[in-house]
Design a protein around this motif. Structure first.
Motif, short mmCIF file in Angstrom:
data_model
loop_
_atom_site.label_atom_id
_atom_site.label_comp_id
_atom_site.label_asym_id
_atom_site.label_seq_id
_atom_site.Cartn_x
_atom_site.Cartn_y
_atom_site.Cartn_z
N MET A 98 0.85 -1.18 0.00
CA MET A 98 0.00 0.00 0.00
C MET A 98 0.89 1.23 0.00
SD MET A 98 -2.91 1.25 2.72
CE MET A 98 -4.02 -0.04 2.30
N ASP A 99 0.52 2.18 -0.85
CA ASP A 99 1.27 3.42 -0.99
C ASP A 99 0.64 4.48 -0.07
OD1 ASP A 99 3.12 5.21 -2.00
OD2 ASP A 99 1.89 5.72 -3.73
N LEU A 100 1.31 4.81 1.03
CA LEU A 100 0.80 5.80 1.98
C LEU A 100 1.44 7.16 1.72
CD1 LEU A 100 0.96 3.62 5.21
CD2 LEU A 100 -1.04 4.11 3.80
N HIS A 101 0.66 8.22 1.99
CA HIS A 101 1.16 9.58 1.75
C HIS A 101 1.08 10.41 3.04
CE1 HIS A 101 1.23 9.15 -2.64
NE2 HIS A 101 0.16 8.40 -2.46
N PRO A 102 2.23 10.75 3.63
CA PRO A 102 2.21 11.67 4.77
C PRO A 102 2.02 13.10 4.27
CG PRO A 102 4.45 10.96 4.31
CD PRO A 102 3.56 10.25 3.33
N VAL A 103 1.22 13.87 5.00
CA VAL A 103 0.89 15.24 4.62
C VAL A 103 0.98 16.13 5.85
CG1 VAL A 103 -0.94 16.76 3.76
CG2 VAL A 103 -0.68 14.46 2.82
N ARG A 104 1.49 17.33 5.68
CA ARG A 104 1.44 18.33 6.74
C ARG A 104 0.66 19.53 6.23
NH1 ARG A 104 4.73 23.18 8.68
NH2 ARG A 104 3.56 23.65 10.56
N LEU A 105 -0.38 19.89 6.99
CA LEU A 105 -1.13 21.11 6.71
C LEU A 105 -0.61 22.20 7.63
CD1 LEU A 105 -4.72 19.62 6.41
CD2 LEU A 105 -3.05 20.05 4.60
N THR A 106 -0.54 23.41 7.10
CA THR A 106 0.07 24.52 7.83
C THR A 106 -0.98 25.42 8.47
OG1 THR A 106 0.17 25.75 5.77
CG2 THR A 106 2.14 24.50 6.39
N PRO A 107 -0.53 26.33 9.35
CA PRO A 107 -1.47 27.21 10.05
C PRO A 107 -2.40 27.95 9.09
CG PRO A 107 0.71 27.42 11.03
CD PRO A 107 0.86 26.56 9.79
N GLY A 108 -3.66 28.02 9.48
CA GLY A 108 -4.67 28.73 8.70
C GLY A 108 -5.45 27.87 7.74
N ALA A 109 -4.99 26.65 7.49
CA ALA A 109 -5.71 25.76 6.57
C ALA A 109 -7.02 25.30 7.20
CB ALA A 109 -4.85 24.56 6.21
N ASP A 110 -8.05 25.22 6.38
CA ASP A 110 -9.31 24.60 6.80
C ASP A 110 -9.10 23.10 6.66
OD1 ASP A 110 -11.90 23.27 6.46
OD2 ASP A 110 -12.77 25.28 6.36
N LEU A 111 -9.09 22.39 7.77
CA LEU A 111 -8.70 20.98 7.79
C LEU A 111 -9.50 20.15 6.80
CD1 LEU A 111 -7.01 18.72 9.04
CD2 LEU A 111 -8.64 18.66 10.94
N ARG A 112 -10.82 20.23 6.85
CA ARG A 112 -11.64 19.39 5.97
C ARG A 112 -11.49 19.82 4.51
NH1 ARG A 112 -17.88 17.38 6.45
NH2 ARG A 112 -18.08 16.82 4.25
N ARG A 113 -11.55 21.12 4.24
CA ARG A 113 -11.42 21.58 2.85
C ARG A 113 -10.06 21.18 2.26
NH1 ARG A 113 -15.90 24.22 1.76
NH2 ARG A 113 -16.83 25.62 3.28
N ALA A 114 -9.01 21.28 3.05
CA ALA A 114 -7.67 20.91 2.57
C ALA A 114 -7.60 19.43 2.24
CB ALA A 114 -6.62 21.28 3.61
N LEU A 115 -8.21 18.59 3.06
CA LEU A 115 -8.20 17.15 2.78
C LEU A 115 -9.03 16.83 1.54
CD1 LEU A 115 -8.38 15.74 6.39
CD2 LEU A 115 -6.44 15.67 4.82
N GLU A 116 -10.17 17.49 1.39
CA GLU A 116 -10.98 17.29 0.19
C GLU A 116 -10.21 17.74 -1.06
OE1 GLU A 116 -15.46 17.77 2.10
OE2 GLU A 116 -14.38 19.58 1.48
N ALA A 117 -9.49 18.85 -0.95
CA ALA A 117 -8.71 19.35 -2.08
C ALA A 117 -7.57 18.40 -2.43
CB ALA A 117 -8.16 20.74 -1.77
N LEU A 118 -6.92 17.81 -1.43
CA LEU A 118 -5.85 16.85 -1.69
C LEU A 118 -6.39 15.64 -2.44
CD1 LEU A 118 -3.89 16.89 1.68
CD2 LEU A 118 -2.99 17.48 -0.57
N ALA A 119 -7.56 15.16 -2.05
CA ALA A 119 -8.16 14.01 -2.72
C ALA A 119 -8.50 14.36 -4.17
CB ALA A 119 -9.41 13.55 -1.97
#
Length: 132
Positions: free
Chosen positions: A1-22
């Motif tokens: 399985m190919d896993l992807h570590p991600v770091r979101l930075t200050p000010g990011a909307d957590l859910r919107r950022a994850l939806e955008a990554l997908a």
């Protein structure tokens, strides 16, 4: 399985950022395997409740998991406040990263996730399909 570590930075909307990554990855199916970090505030929808609740921070993300698809995200989060009180529920838009959010994503190539009405529950529920 190919896993992807991600770091979101200050000010990011957590859910919107994850939806955008997908969306940006072109994946039709992915799971958030784990997530930790901190939030300025959180918007949670508790079990059985129709509306989201705003939680003032600062808050620590103790756990984050769920599914990501073209038809939307289904994410659960548990957070703690400065006194150690823990609350959890469905993650809403408007939950803003304070210092960091460290997330492990698992894309599922060859699979498709969708949300469709389920007559048994009355909710939009996960439908899993293998791509041909």
């Amino acid at each position: 399985m190919d896993l992807h570590p991600v770091r979101l930075t200050p000010g990011a909307d957590l859910r919107r950022a994850l939806e955008a990554l997908a969306t940006a990855s072109g994946a039709d199916a992915a799971f958030v395997v784990a997530g930790i970090g901190s939030l300025v505030n959180a918007r949670l929808r508790y079990a059985g409740e129709p509306a989201e609740t705003d939680l003032a921070g600062p808050l620590e993300i103790l756990s984050l998991s769920g599914s990501l698809s073209a038809s939307g995200a289904h994410l659960h989060v548990s957070v703690s406040d400065a006194s150690g009180r823990v609350l959890g529920g469905h993650l809403g838009h408007g939950s803003i990263v304070r210092t960091t959010a460290e997330i492990l994503l698992a894309p599922l190539p060859g699979w498709s996730l969708a949300r469709e009405p389920d007559p048994a529950t009355g909710f939009m529920e996960l439908v899993v399909r293998r791509k041909i």
